[in-house]
Scaffold this motif. Structure first.
Motif, PDB file in Angstrom:
ATOM      1  N   GLU A 213       0.840  -1.205   0.000  1.00 32.85           N
ATOM      2  CA  GLU A 213       0.000   0.000   0.000  1.00 32.85           C
ATOM      3  C   GLU A 213       0.871   1.249   0.000  1.00 32.85           C
ATOM      4  O   GLU A 213       2.052   1.207   0.299  1.00 32.85           O
ATOM      5  CB  GLU A 213      -0.910   0.006   1.243  1.00 32.85           C
ATOM      6  N   ARG A 214       0.210   2.379  -0.329  1.00 33.61           N
ATOM      7  CA  ARG A 214       0.884   3.684  -0.378  1.00 33.61           C
ATOM      8  C   ARG A 214       2.157   3.579  -1.216  1.00 33.61           C
ATOM      9  O   ARG A 214       2.129   3.058  -2.333  1.00 33.61           O
ATOM     10  CB  ARG A 214       1.154   4.209   1.047  1.00 33.61           C
ATOM     11  N   LYS A 217       2.873   0.146  -2.733  1.00 34.79           N
ATOM     12  CA  LYS A 217       1.919  -0.539  -3.613  1.00 34.79           C
ATOM     13  C   LYS A 217       2.657  -1.162  -4.795  1.00 34.79           C
ATOM     14  O   LYS A 217       3.460  -0.498  -5.450  1.00 34.79           O
ATOM     15  CB  LYS A 217       0.854   0.434  -4.115  1.00 34.79           C
ATOM     16  N   TYR A 218       2.385  -2.448  -5.010  1.00 34.34           N
ATOM     17  CA  TYR A 218       3.018  -3.301  -6.039  1.00 34.34           C
ATOM     18  C   TYR A 218       4.401  -3.823  -5.620  1.00 34.34           C
ATOM     19  O   TYR A 218       5.034  -4.540  -6.380  1.00 34.34           O
ATOM     20  CB  TYR A 218       3.128  -2.598  -7.406  1.00 34.34           C
ATOM     21  N   ASN A 366       1.008  -6.975 -12.058  1.00 37.01           N
ATOM     22  CA  ASN A 366       1.355  -6.063 -10.967  1.00 37.01           C
ATOM     23  C   ASN A 366       2.732  -5.446 -11.189  1.00 37.01           C
ATOM     24  O   ASN A 366       2.942  -4.250 -10.937  1.00 37.01           O
ATOM     25  CB  ASN A 366       1.309  -6.781  -9.615  1.00 37.01           C
TER      26      ASN A 366
END
Length: 430
Positions: A213-214, A217-218, A366
Motif C-alpha cells: 500500500e501507499r 503498492k506493487y 502487478n
C-alpha cells in the motif's frame, strides 16, 4: 561473473541446544545437525566461519517495540505464571512457548543475521549464511508461528543503510507475513513469497491480491500455491517470476529465506519438493551475482532440514556433495540409507498448469504497474554498532576472549546435544 564468491558463515553451538518443549515441532537441534554435516563434508574449509555477536536489546528494538524486547528479556519459565496479561498481549504460549534461555536464543540468531548484513555492507564477503535465522513470522510487538524476533527485518534494515533497494525472497511453505508487513508501505524493499495458501493454512495471509500500500503498492508479491507442488512446477514458476522481478526492480542486494518445510515429507508442510528442487532456487538466486544474505526458516523433519541446508551450503560454494553422508556426530539420524537424497513426496499436485499460469500473469501484471526501479535519496549512513559501556572487571573472562580467536572458533566441546529424541521415529529404528 565474479571470480570466486567469498562466503561468510555464522554459527553458534548454543543456538542448537535450546528446547521448545516435548511436543513442539520446532527443534533448534536441527542447526547442530546441519553444522555437523557442513563440517563432515569439509565445507568449512572453503568459507569463513564466525560466531555471531549476541544482539543487544537496543539492536532488536530497531524494529521491535522496546517493551516487547524488554519482556522477552525478563520472562522465564519459572516466572511466567505471574504475567498472564503480558503473555496474552505478546502472543506467548502454546506456539511460542517460554523456555530456558529464550532471550539468548533470540540474541544469537538475530545477531547472526545482523552480522551477516554488516559483512555484506562492508564488502567483506559476497554471500553470508545464517541457517539459524529466517524467523519470518515475528511482528513488531508480538511473537508468532514459533518466531519471537524477526531477524530478517533487522538484517534488511541493516542492508538499507548501504543499499537503495533490497529484494526479499521466501521459499518457506508458510507466507513470510512478518517481513511483508514490516515493509508493506515502502518501495525500498520488495518482498516475494512463494507459499501454501488456503484451507486455513497458517498464517492465513499471502493472497496474490496482497500487493502493498501507499509507497509500497506493487512492492509486495505473493505466489499462493496449493498442496503437492513438485520440483518442475515450482522451479519453473520461481525462475520466471524472480527473473521478471530482478529485471523490473533492479535490487542492490537480496535476502533469501530458505525454509525447508517446503520439502516433501515435512511434518507441517504439504509440498512435494526434493532437496534438489529446493536447492535449484538457491542456485538460481546465487547466479544473479548480487550481495546475498541466506537464512534458514521453517523445517520440521529435522534430518531433512539438515540435509537440505548442507546441500545448499554446497551450492553457494559451487561444491557438489557426494550422496553418501560421511561419518559425523549425528550420523545415526540419517539411517538406514545414510544418503543426502530424500524420497519424493506422494501428495497429489493440486496446482494445475492453468492455475499456475493465472498466478504468474497476475504477478506480471502487478510488476508492469511499476514504472521503473525506485530511486532513493541516500542519507548519511548510521553507525553499525551500538555497544553499551561495560565494566571490564565485571565481564565474564570467557566473553572477553580475543575476537579473532572467537571468530575462528568453529566447533564447541559442548555443542553435541543428546536430548530431543521425542517423536523421532528413526531413532527407534536404529
Amino acid at each position: 561473473m565474479r571470480s570466486k564468491d567469498r562466503i561468510s558463515y555464522f554459527y553458534d553451538g548454543d543456538v542448537g541446544s535450546v528446547y521448545f518443549g516435548p511436543n513442539h515441532p520446532m527443534k533448534p537441534h536441527r542447526l547442530c545437525m546441519t553444522h555437523h554435516l557442513v563440517l563432515s563434508y569439509e565445507l568449512h574449509q572453503k568459507m569463513e566461519i564466525y560466531r555471531p555477536h549476541k544482539a543487544y536489546p537496543v539492536e532488536l528494538a530497531q524494529f521491535h517495540s522496546a517493551d516487547y524486547v524488554d519482556f522477552l528479556h525478563r520472562i522465564t519459565p519459572n516466572s511466567q505464571h505471574l504475567f498472564s496479561n503480558e503473555l496474552a498481549k505478546y502472543n506467548l504460549g502454546e506456539d511460542c512457548p517460554v523456555f530456558e534461555n529464550l532471550f539468548e536464543f533470540c540474541q544469537i540468531y538475530a545477531g547472526g543475521t545482523i552480522d551477516a548484513a554488516r559483512r555484506l555492507n562492508n564488502q567483506l564477503c559476497d554471500i553470508a549464511i545464517n541457517w539459524a535465522g529466517g524467523l519470518h513470522h515475528a511482528k513488531k510487538c508480538e511473537a508468532s508461528g514459533f518466531c519471537y524476533i524477526n531477524d530478517l527485518v533487522l538484517g534488511i534494515l541493516e542492508l538499507l543503510k548501504h543499499h537503495a533497494r533490497v529484494l526479499y525472497i521466501d521459499i518457506d511453505v508458510h507466507h513470510g507475513d512478518g517481513v511483508e508487513e514490516a515493509f508493506y508501505f515502502t518501495d525500498r524493499v520488495m518482498t516475494v513469497s512463494f507459499h501454501k495458501y488456503g484451507d486455513m493454512f497458517f498464517p492465513g495471509t499471502g493472497d496474490v491480491k496482497e500487493i502493498g500500500e501507499r509507497e509500497g503498492k506493487y512492492y509486495a508479491i505473493n505466489v499462493p500455491l496449493k498442496d503437492g507442488i513438485d520440483d518442475t512446477s515450482f522451479t519453473r514458476l520461481f525462475k520466471s517470476i524472480i527473473s521478471k522481478v530482478v529485471e523490473t526492480y533492479v535490487p542492490c542486494a537480496i535476502v533469501l529465506q530458505c525454509g525447508a518445510d517446503s520439502l516433501a515429507g515435512d511434518r507441517l508442510g504439504c509440498f512435494n519438493l526434493s532437496i534438489d528442487g529446493h536447492a535449484e532456487c538457491v542456485r538460481f538466486v546465487k547466479k544473479l551475482n548480487l550481495p546475498l544474505l541466506v537464512t534458514g526458516g521453517g523445517g520440521y523433519t529435522k534430518e531433512n532440514v539438515a540435509r537440505c541446508w548442507a546441500v545448499e551450503t554446497g551450492v553457494l560454494l559451487d561444491t557438489e556433495l557426494p550422496n553418501e553422508i560421511p561419518e559425523n556426530e549425528y550420523i545415526k539420524y540419517f539411517g538406514p540409507e545414510y544418503s543426502l537424497r530424500i524420497p519424493n513426496g506422494h501428495i497429489e499436485n493440486l496446482n494445475s498448469k492453468s492455475y499456475l499460469s493465472t498466478i504468474k500473469m497476475q504477478v506480471f501484471e502487478n510488476l508492469r504497474s511499476i514504472q521503473h526501479a525506485p530511486g532513493v535519496q541516500m542519507q548519511e549512513v548510521p553507525p553499525d554498532f551500538y555497544v553499551p559501556d561495560f565494566d571490564e572487571d565485571e565481564r565474564d573472562p570467557d566473553e572477553r576472549m580475543d575476537q579473532q580467536a572467537q571468530d575462528k572458533h568453529i566447533q564447541r566441546d559442548d555443542e553435541y546435544y543428546e536430548g530431543d529424541h521425542d517423536n523421532d521415529q528413526n531413532m527407534e529404528d536404529v
